[in-house]
Design a protein around this motif. Sequence first.
Motif, PDB file in Angstrom:
ATOM      1  N   VAL A  65     -19.157  -1.382  -3.783  1.00  0.00           N
ATOM      2  CA  VAL A  65     -18.985  -1.947  -2.433  1.00  0.00           C
ATOM      3  C   VAL A  65     -18.698  -0.722  -1.455  1.00  0.00           C
TER       4      VAL A  65
ATOM      5  N   ASP B 205       0.862  -1.014   0.081  1.00  0.00           N
ATOM      6  CA  ASP B 205       0.021   0.060   0.009  1.00  0.00           C
ATOM      7  C   ASP B 205       0.709   1.134  -0.060  1.00  0.00           C
TER       8      ASP B 205
ATOM      9  N   ASN C 227      -4.790  -4.478  -7.261  1.00  0.00           N
ATOM     10  CA  ASN C 227      -6.215  -3.965  -6.718  1.00  0.00           C
ATOM     11  C   ASN C 227      -6.102  -2.559  -6.516  1.00  0.00           C
TER      12      ASN C 227
ATOM     13  N   TYR D 243     -12.671   7.397 -14.537  1.00  0.00           N
ATOM     14  CA  TYR D 243     -12.600   6.101 -13.670  1.00  0.00           C
ATOM     15  C   TYR D 243     -13.152   5.007 -14.696  1.00  0.00           C
TER      16      TYR D 243
ATOM     17  N   THR E  37     -17.038   0.593   0.904  1.00  0.00           N
ATOM     18  CA  THR E  37     -15.535   0.696   1.549  1.00  0.00           C
ATOM     19  C   THR E  37     -15.648   2.426   1.483  1.00  0.00           C
TER      20      THR E  37
HETATM   21  N1  LIG Z   1     -15.464   0.368  -3.582  1.00  0.00           N
HETATM   22  C1  LIG Z   1     -16.093   0.220  -4.595  1.00  0.00           C
HETATM   23  O1  LIG Z   1     -17.427   0.626  -4.811  1.00  0.00           O
HETATM   24  C2  LIG Z   1     -15.286  -0.340  -5.694  1.00  0.00           C
HETATM   25  C3  LIG Z   1     -16.279  -0.749  -6.736  1.00  0.00           C
HETATM   26  C4  LIG Z   1     -15.767  -1.310  -7.979  1.00  0.00           C
HETATM   27  C5  LIG Z   1     -14.228  -1.526  -8.156  1.00  0.00           C
HETATM   28  N2  LIG Z   1     -13.427  -1.050  -7.061  1.00  0.00           N
HETATM   29  C6  LIG Z   1     -12.101  -0.857  -7.072  1.00  0.00           C
HETATM   30  O2  LIG Z   1     -11.549  -1.769  -6.205  1.00  0.00           O
HETATM   31  C7  LIG Z   1     -10.133  -1.454  -5.703  1.00  0.00           C
HETATM   32  C8  LIG Z   1     -10.207  -0.983  -4.182  1.00  0.00           C
HETATM   33  O3  LIG Z   1     -11.123  -0.221  -3.938  1.00  0.00           O
HETATM   34  P1  LIG Z   1     -11.370  -0.130  -2.422  1.00  0.00           P
HETATM   35  O4  LIG Z   1     -12.810   0.362  -2.432  1.00  0.00           O
HETATM   36  O5  LIG Z   1     -10.932  -0.938  -1.412  1.00  0.00           O
HETATM   37  O6  LIG Z   1     -10.682   1.459  -2.008  1.00  0.00           O
HETATM   38  P2  LIG Z   1     -10.119   2.251  -0.969  1.00  0.00           P
HETATM   39  O7  LIG Z   1      -9.950   3.564  -1.054  1.00  0.00           O
HETATM   40  O8  LIG Z   1     -10.808   1.748   0.368  1.00  0.00           O
HETATM   41  O9  LIG Z   1      -8.703   1.317  -0.664  1.00  0.00           O
HETATM   42  C9  LIG Z   1      -7.931   1.447  -1.778  1.00  0.00           C
HETATM   43  C10 LIG Z   1      -6.254   1.432  -1.185  1.00  0.00           C
HETATM   44  O10 LIG Z   1      -5.285   1.367  -2.163  1.00  0.00           O
HETATM   45  C11 LIG Z   1      -4.471   2.094  -1.749  1.00  0.00           C
HETATM   46  N3  LIG Z   1      -3.752   2.971  -2.731  1.00  0.00           N
HETATM   47  C12 LIG Z   1      -4.271   3.847  -3.611  1.00  0.00           C
HETATM   48  N4  LIG Z   1      -3.298   4.620  -4.620  1.00  0.00           N
HETATM   49  C13 LIG Z   1      -2.374   3.463  -4.247  1.00  0.00           C
HETATM   50  C14 LIG Z   1      -1.147   3.544  -5.184  1.00  0.00           C
HETATM   51  N5  LIG Z   1      -0.929   4.378  -6.085  1.00  0.00           N
HETATM   52  N6  LIG Z   1      -0.030   2.584  -4.664  1.00  0.00           N
HETATM   53  C15 LIG Z   1      -0.436   1.857  -3.728  1.00  0.00           C
HETATM   54  N7  LIG Z   1      -1.489   1.796  -2.871  1.00  0.00           N
HETATM   55  C16 LIG Z   1      -2.514   2.800  -3.374  1.00  0.00           C
HETATM   56  C17 LIG Z   1      -4.896   3.227  -0.640  1.00  0.00           C
HETATM   57  O11 LIG Z   1      -3.890   3.813   0.121  1.00  0.00           O
HETATM   58  C18 LIG Z   1      -5.869   2.462   0.173  1.00  0.00           C
HETATM   59  O12 LIG Z   1      -5.308   1.516   1.086  1.00  0.00           O
HETATM   60  C19 LIG Z   1     -10.032  -0.249  -6.682  1.00  0.00           C
HETATM   61  O13 LIG Z   1      -9.147  -0.677  -7.801  1.00  0.00           O
HETATM   62  C20 LIG Z   1     -11.289   0.471  -7.121  1.00  0.00           C
HETATM   63  O14 LIG Z   1     -11.342   1.195  -8.259  1.00  0.00           O
HETATM   64  C21 LIG Z   1     -14.221  -0.353  -5.912  1.00  0.00           C
END
Ligand SMILES: NC(=O)c1ccc[n+]([C@@H]2O[C@H](COP(=O)([O-])OP(=O)(O)OC[C@H]3O[C@@H](n4cnc5c(N)ncnc54)[C@H](O)[C@@H]3O)[C@@H](O)[C@H]2O)c1
Length: 512
Positions: free
Chosen positions: A451, A319, A374, A418, A453
Amino acid sequence: VQTKSISDTPMEFMVDFLTKAIEIADGNANIPEELRVNLQKALDIACDLDGYLEKMSSQESAPLAELYQKTMEHNWEKVVEEGKTQFRLPKECVTSQGQTLNVLVHMSKAKTILEIGMFTGYGSLSMAGGLPEDGSLVACELQPYLKEFAQPIFDKSPHDRKITVKIGSAMDTLKELAAAAEQFDMVFVDADKNNYMNYYKFILDHNLLRLSGVICVNNSLFKPKVYLKDTSDENGFGIFSCVNEEVFVFKVILPLRDGISIIRRVPMAPACAGTQVTYNAIFRGVNGRVAYVTGAGQGIGRVFAHALGEAGAKVAVVDLDQGKAEGVAEELTLKDKGINCIAITADIGKSVNVERMIDSIVSKWGEIQIACNNAGVHMDSASEDTSNVMLKQGYGKIIDTASMASLIVSHPQKQLAYNTSKAGVLKLTQTLGTEWIDRGVRVNCISPGIVDTSLIHSESLRPLVQRWLSDIPAGRLALVTDLQAAVVYLASDASDYMTGHNLVIEGGQSLW
Ligand SMILES: NC(=O)c1ccc[n+]([C@@H]2O[C@H](COP(=O)([O-])OP(=O)(O)OC[C@H]3O[C@@H](n4cnc5c(N)ncnc54)[C@H](O)[C@@H]3O)[C@@H](O)[C@H]2O)c1
Ligand SMILES: C[S@@+](CC[C@H](N)C(=O)[O-])C[C@H]1O[C@@H](n2cnc3c(N)ncnc32)[C@H](O)[C@@H]1O
């Protein structure tokens, strides 16, 4: 009109009993003088302790002294009669161990504090005083009246800007904080006593406490029902002093006033934790494999790391945020998990960081079989560096986190970049999935719907939740746990015949 203070602390009870005993002795000529003198000495010791402790502690700041005075002089009976609070709040509610809390915050180097039960804010302001300049404190309080009461004095303190007051039921606030993936270095539990245990469990179960953090529970010697035989402990404080079966914790009680329990979780070193491992037999497919998960400090990545680890993989928790990566790595090493893991801080948007990440993993474990790309930012370089290792090995599983936005145009929010990047992730997955299958590397992606989050708890997205719900046949948002088995499936040999696939998990949303 304020009623006389009611005794709460062991020392106050001793004073009550000794005073009564001296009264009896004074009225009875047959009692030897020596007994009366000894009772008086014991009473003096009990009576003078709290005053002496106060005298020997540093003086509180002017705003704190004013807050204390205002709390003591306020007519709390009238407040409840006028319907300004739901129930009577005795002035004794105020935490008189403010300076102790301040020094605990300072010693533990806490930067984020959660206080459950603020009352007039004496504890909040005391603890905020122990925080560094960039520290923050969230205070939960049920009664809006108390925020109005405290704010004018908070405004006079330089620590005011560290404090955020959340009005409402503490449990609702905890749920909100957990959904936003907030974490605290210190939690001070000091609200409705019958809910203490629920707060404690929720905080541990929902990861609101950083692994190195402490929970302080106020009133743990209350009245002092905990250790006296023949008295009932209806609030169940005793539980804080016996071993908790689910989580391994270390705890002490400071016998100050009516007691403060200080509790911290104890992570186990992987070597000794290894003996505790209970692998889930269904997921042996990744047992012993080396995996990394980017963006694993919270949200979806965090649960992917847990799922792969529980299924037997060694996991690199990657991370951008060092504290979060280390926090999740510590979780994985806890007694009941015993997962072999490392924390890596890397911004996967920077190719040098990606190279360093791959080098660290390969130098530790010699190989990488599972790559979970991810993190929010997806760079080709991550796949490129990983794939060099995998193509050389002739085996690998790449799992990208795309999104339902790779298929539909989510609305009403505007998210051109996005959507475009997620469609790109899908096409990259499909292309590499077909190009590399004959070299032993499978590339698939998971497309979650919405999701719950922190990603969707931003100020702009949060108001849209109700609207989204009407677009989801499943009638709810996805939970991170809805995705866990999918990542293990795609990482294991069970999915060997699948490549370039978009595994959509969205409660049917893309179909409406
Ligand atoms: N939450 C949703 O509704 C949802 C839906 C579809 C897809 N996603 C995808 O799931 C993935 C994770 O999302 P989430 O909801 O867990 O997000 P989140 O914001 O809760 O967590 C993301 C994590 O990634 C880390 N991060 C961000 N940029 C980074 C980088 N450049 N290098 C290393 N770490 C980095 C952040 O510090 C954080 O800990 C993302 O790719 C997001 O696009 C999320
Ligand atoms: C003992 S006092 C807190 C004292 C405070 N920590 C201090 O330092 O002065 C308990 C407070 O918890 C609040 N409270 C009670 N039940 C609550 C709940 N369910 N949610 C949030 N606050 C609650 C009460 O209104 C009261 O102000």
